[in-house]
Design a protein around this motif. Structure first.
Motif, PDB file in Angstrom:
ATOM      1  N   GLY A  71       0.689  -1.315  -0.195  1.00  0.00           N
ATOM      2  CA  GLY A  71       0.549   0.163  -0.053  1.00  0.00           C
ATOM      3  C   GLY A  71       0.812   1.206   0.318  1.00  0.00           C
ATOM      4  N   GLN A  72       2.588   1.178  -0.460  1.00  0.00           N
ATOM      5  CA  GLN A  72       3.153   2.620  -0.067  1.00  0.00           C
ATOM      6  C   GLN A  72       4.094   2.421  -1.164  1.00  0.00           C
ATOM      7  N   GLY A  73       4.090   1.926  -2.483  1.00  0.00           N
ATOM      8  CA  GLY A  73       5.607   1.530  -2.918  1.00  0.00           C
ATOM      9  C   GLY A  73       5.811   0.472  -2.204  1.00  0.00           C
ATOM     10  N   VAL A  74       6.922   1.010  -2.292  1.00  0.00           N
ATOM     11  CA  VAL A  74       8.781   0.144  -1.915  1.00  0.00           C
ATOM     12  C   VAL A  74       8.683   0.877  -0.312  1.00  0.00           C
ATOM     13  N   GLY A  75       9.768   0.479   0.575  1.00  0.00           N
ATOM     14  CA  GLY A  75      10.098   0.664   2.275  1.00  0.00           C
ATOM     15  C   GLY A  75      10.758   0.882   2.189  1.00  0.00           C
ATOM     16  N   ASN A  90       7.252   9.256  -8.270  1.00  0.00           N
ATOM     17  CA  ASN A  90       6.828  10.838  -8.228  1.00  0.00           C
ATOM     18  C   ASN A  90       5.309  11.038  -8.160  1.00  0.00           C
ATOM     19  N   SER A  91       5.265  11.758  -6.802  1.00  0.00           N
ATOM     20  CA  SER A  91       4.013  11.295  -6.502  1.00  0.00           C
ATOM     21  C   SER A  91       2.679  12.763  -7.539  1.00  0.00           C
ATOM     22  N   HIS A  92       3.643  13.569  -8.380  1.00  0.00           N
ATOM     23  CA  HIS A  92       3.229  15.610  -8.942  1.00  0.00           C
ATOM     24  C   HIS A  92       3.099  14.295 -10.484  1.00  0.00           C
ATOM     25  N   LEU A 101      17.786   6.414   0.932  1.00  0.00           N
ATOM     26  CA  LEU A 101      17.041   7.436   2.153  1.00  0.00           C
ATOM     27  C   LEU A 101      15.597   8.554   2.058  1.00  0.00           C
ATOM     28  N   SER A 102      15.734   8.369   0.539  1.00  0.00           N
ATOM     29  CA  SER A 102      13.907   8.913  -0.140  1.00  0.00           C
ATOM     30  C   SER A 102      13.355   7.705  -0.766  1.00  0.00           C
ATOM     31  N   ARG A 103      13.888   6.453  -0.140  1.00  0.00           N
ATOM     32  CA  ARG A 103      12.872   5.675  -0.516  1.00  0.00           C
ATOM     33  C   ARG A 103      12.137   5.184   1.484  1.00  0.00           C
ATOM     34  N   LEU A 104      11.886   6.323   2.107  1.00  0.00           N
ATOM     35  CA  LEU A 104      11.854   6.108   3.608  1.00  0.00           C
ATOM     36  C   LEU A 104       9.924   6.847   3.595  1.00  0.00           C
ATOM     37  N   ASN A 105       9.287   5.963   4.113  1.00  0.00           N
ATOM     38  CA  ASN A 105       7.993   5.900   3.916  1.00  0.00           C
ATOM     39  C   ASN A 105       7.526   6.876   5.422  1.00  0.00           C
ATOM     40  N   HIS A 106       6.544   7.498   5.685  1.00  0.00           N
ATOM     41  CA  HIS A 106       6.177   8.396   6.410  1.00  0.00           C
ATOM     42  C   HIS A 106       5.271   8.102   7.486  1.00  0.00           C
ATOM     43  N   SER A 107       5.845   7.991   8.981  1.00  0.00           N
ATOM     44  CA  SER A 107       5.550   7.748   9.885  1.00  0.00           C
ATOM     45  C   SER A 107       4.774   9.240  10.768  1.00  0.00           C
ATOM     46  N   THR A 134       9.837  11.175   8.708  1.00  0.00           N
ATOM     47  CA  THR A 134       8.970  11.818   9.202  1.00  0.00           C
ATOM     48  C   THR A 134       8.406  13.132   7.827  1.00  0.00           C
ATOM     49  N   TYR A 135       7.875  13.097   7.536  1.00  0.00           N
ATOM     50  CA  TYR A 135       7.510  14.230   6.490  1.00  0.00           C
ATOM     51  C   TYR A 135       7.298  15.652   7.372  1.00  0.00           C
ATOM     52  N   CYS A 136       6.925  15.774   8.027  1.00  0.00           N
ATOM     53  CA  CYS A 136       5.918  16.748   8.330  1.00  0.00           C
ATOM     54  C   CYS A 136       6.567  17.114   9.880  1.00  0.00           C
ATOM     55  N   PRO A 150       0.485  17.309  -0.149  1.00  0.00           N
ATOM     56  CA  PRO A 150       0.763  16.875  -1.486  1.00  0.00           C
ATOM     57  C   PRO A 150       1.203  15.613  -1.728  1.00  0.00           C
ATOM     58  N   TYR A 151       1.693  14.931  -0.583  1.00  0.00           N
ATOM     59  CA  TYR A 151       2.372  13.719  -0.729  1.00  0.00           C
ATOM     60  C   TYR A 151       1.346  12.626  -0.939  1.00  0.00           C
ATOM     61  N   ASP A 152       0.043  12.632  -0.861  1.00  0.00           N
ATOM     62  CA  ASP A 152      -0.870  11.524  -1.934  1.00  0.00           C
ATOM     63  C   ASP A 152      -0.780  10.677  -1.545  1.00  0.00           C
TER      64      ASP A 152
HETATM   65  C1  LIG Z   1       9.538   9.353  -0.752  1.00  0.00           C
HETATM   66  S1  LIG Z   1       8.326   8.470  -1.120  1.00  0.00           S
HETATM   67  C2  LIG Z   1       8.682   7.094  -0.496  1.00  0.00           C
HETATM   68  C3  LIG Z   1       8.906   5.564  -0.953  1.00  0.00           C
HETATM   69  C4  LIG Z   1       7.580   4.831  -1.614  1.00  0.00           C
HETATM   70  N1  LIG Z   1       6.892   4.801  -1.387  1.00  0.00           N
HETATM   71  C5  LIG Z   1       8.547   4.635  -2.771  1.00  0.00           C
HETATM   72  O1  LIG Z   1       8.133   3.496  -3.163  1.00  0.00           O
HETATM   73  O2  LIG Z   1       9.371   4.751  -3.875  1.00  0.00           O
HETATM   74  C6  LIG Z   1       7.265   9.374  -0.894  1.00  0.00           C
HETATM   75  C7  LIG Z   1       5.859   8.420  -1.160  1.00  0.00           C
HETATM   76  O3  LIG Z   1       5.566   7.002  -0.882  1.00  0.00           O
HETATM   77  C8  LIG Z   1       4.525   7.456  -0.681  1.00  0.00           C
HETATM   78  N2  LIG Z   1       3.965   6.987   1.067  1.00  0.00           N
HETATM   79  C9  LIG Z   1       5.290   7.569   2.006  1.00  0.00           C
HETATM   80  N3  LIG Z   1       4.387   7.092   3.455  1.00  0.00           N
HETATM   81  C10 LIG Z   1       3.709   6.800   3.368  1.00  0.00           C
HETATM   82  C11 LIG Z   1       2.557   6.484   4.444  1.00  0.00           C
HETATM   83  N4  LIG Z   1       3.251   6.552   5.176  1.00  0.00           N
HETATM   84  N5  LIG Z   1       1.480   5.739   3.981  1.00  0.00           N
HETATM   85  C12 LIG Z   1       1.153   5.433   2.372  1.00  0.00           C
HETATM   86  N6  LIG Z   1       1.780   6.038   1.390  1.00  0.00           N
HETATM   87  C13 LIG Z   1       3.009   6.795   2.002  1.00  0.00           C
HETATM   88  C14 LIG Z   1       3.917   8.563  -1.332  1.00  0.00           C
HETATM   89  O4  LIG Z   1       3.879   8.122  -2.649  1.00  0.00           O
HETATM   90  C15 LIG Z   1       4.595   9.077  -0.790  1.00  0.00           C
HETATM   91  O5  LIG Z   1       4.504  10.322  -1.785  1.00  0.00           O
END
Ligand SMILES: C[S@@+](CC[C@H](N)C(=O)[O-])C[C@H]1O[C@@H](n2cnc3c(N)ncnc32)[C@H](O)[C@@H]1O
Length: 463
Positions: free
Chosen positions: A138-142, A218-220, A262-268, A301-303, A318-320
């Motif tokens: 549900g988040q792509g990769v992490g 790219n989420s934009h 480091l740009s592959r980290l998901n947010h919490s 964290t992104y915020c 904006p991160y969608d």
């Molecule tokens: C910096 S990238 C993180 C790596 C990304 N998951 C990937 O597949 O490359 C940021 C994007 O990851 C996804 N993402 C990050 N944190 C998330 C979360 N907590 N839940 C769902 N999607 C998340 C969103 O699409 C966001 O715009």
């Protein structure tokens, strides 16, 4: 290379309308405009508007020089080594392993980076593999922990792929008789012109590093951002150290760092890591802020995590994605806890340079402080300033009480926070001494002992 942009005065005039539409954010610095997100229709542009050709505007300058005007924009490969007197010494020997960053920065920032003592130092390495990047449902990769990682441990140090300006620019000139642009047209021009500028840095990337950049999420895709700007907005993050000089009485522009791993980290909103910038190695370093178990997701964290649910939601939009961390699932509880932590912190005088204030507190009540630290742990807020401050105040409060053992517990916890959040390692001896507070604690202990025995002696006399 360098280029000339439209004057600040003209730029501000052109984005005035965007401010009026509520899309400008004057607090963030000169000309900082909030970029659109989501699905945004892009307007057509008036005919006769000159196209912006970034290559035509650029001018070759001597890369081995530091003699640029502060506000000249430059494409440059970093880190590059210079002597303290500004003499060019070439690239550091370790770039094959550690990588190089393509940067679009100002003359001021290039000088600041190049003259940092030890610039180009090799990246620190971890002894045993800490993480892997795999599918995150549900988040792509992490990023996930490959083994147990202890609080304070270095997880990864990485040199950026790219360093780009955070503020979109409007560069093309309009003919004198051009019709006035609508805010949407102004925005579109800014997006197009900035994308062209970014291309200049991307085109200089080594093939492997460029490929890594192009693989980033790219989420934009539907808001008018070009492919580089879209990736930059999805994956970039910033640090105070990479800020430009103030302009027009506003804080200087920040430059955005884009990495591979480091740009592959998901947010919490309760992340288990903290990232900081290390100028000498020209790298982002990430440490665990609490213990992380093998296979657990590694998050950032992104915020601003201390903000309320509503504010975080707005800033994450904006991160969608919809954040589903425990704090966002139960906002009523998490908001109340954040308020309580904030209240305790303010009651104990959080201010500038608090970490340099070793004066012991007059109040020696530890319960509210301990409760607030407990709430930070429940909410995963260990990487916040508030948490560091509470640990520091607890250490001082235990010293004031003459409780040496607990003072050492909090000195240790505070030193782990400092290491993970600021990258400042504390000498083991310093921790044992509670940063010098052990003398206070021992003195209070002796005084208490003397008062106790003094009291007993008086009683005996009275009999
Ligand atoms: C910096 S990238 C993180 C790596 C990304 N998951 C990937 O597949 O490359 C940021 C994007 O990851 C996804 N993402 C990050 N944190 C998330 C979360 N907590 N839940 C769902 N999607 C998340 C969103 O699409 C966001 O715009």
């Amino acid at each position: 290379m360098k280029f000339e942009t439209v004057s600040d005065e003209e730029f501000l005039k052109r984005v005035k309308k965007l401010y009026e539409e509520g899309k400008g954010n004057e607090k963030s610095g000169a000309g900082h405009v909030k970029m659109p997100y989501g699905v945004v229709e892009t307007p057509t542009l008036p005919e006769g508007l000159e196209q912006f050709d970034a290559k035509e505007k650029y001018e070759e300058v001597d890369a081995s020089s530091l003699n640029y005007a502060d506000d000249n924009m430059l494409t440059t490969t970093m880190p590059m080594c210079f002597s303290t007197t500004g003499e060019y010494l070439g690239f550091p020997p370790n770039v094959d392993v550690d990588g190089q960053s393509e940067c679009l920065i100002t003359g001021y920032l290039k000088r600041k980076i190049a003259l940092t003592p030890g610039i180009g130092s090799p990246l620190p390495r971890v002894e045993a593999k800490t993480h892997q990047i795999v599918d995150a449902p549900g988040q792509g990769v992490g990023m996930f922990a490959y083994r147990n990682i202890a609080a304070g441990e270095l997880i990864l140090a990485e040199r950026p792929l790219l360093v780009l300006p955070s503020v979109a620019r409007m560069i093309r000139q309009q003919p004198a008789n051009a019709p006035e642009l609508t805010p949407a047209q102004t925005m579109r021009i800014m997006q197009e012109d900035t994308e062209k500028l970014y291309e200049l840095a991307v085109e200089r990337m080594q093939p492997g590093r460029r490929e890594a950049f192009e693989k980033l999420k790219n989420s934009h895709l539907h808001d008018g951002s070009g492919p580089i700007m879209g990736r930059m907005r999805t994956n970039g993050f910033g640090f105070e150290e990479m800020r430009d000089l103030p302009r027009n009485g506003k804080p200087g522009e920040t430059f955005v760092i884009i990495c591979d791993e480091l740009s592959r980290l998901n947010h919490s909103c309760g992340p288990n890591t903290h990232r900081y910038w290390d100028m000498a190695t020209f790298s982002v370093q990430m440490r665990a802020i609490r213990d992380i178990k093998k296979d657990e997701e590694i998050t950032a964290t992104y915020c601003q995590d201390m903000e309320s649910f509503e504010k975080r939601k707005k800033n994450l939009a904006p991160y969608d994605f919809q954040c589903a961390c425990p704090a966002c699932i139960d906002p009523k509880t998490s908001d109340a806890r954040r308020k309580q932590i904030h209240a305790v912190v303010m009651a104990n005088g959080l201010g500038f340079f608090w970490e340099k204030n070793f004066e012991v507190p007059k109040k020696t009540v530890v319960k509210p402080l301990l409760d607030a630290v407990g709430l930070c742990e429940k909410e995963g807020l260990e990487s916040t300033i508030e948490h560091g401050f509470l640990l520091f105040v607890l250490m001082k409060t235990y010293a004031a009480k003459g409780d040496v053992a607990n003072m050492r517990v909090y000195a240790r916890r505070y030193s782990v926070w400092r290491l993970a959040c600021l990258g400042t390692a504390v000498d083991e001896d310093e921790v044992e001494k509670g940063f010098g507070l052990v003398t206070v604690a021992e003195m209070v202990q002796r005084m208490k002992g003397r008062m106790l025995s003094g009291g007993k002696a008086k009683k005996t006399q009275a009999k």
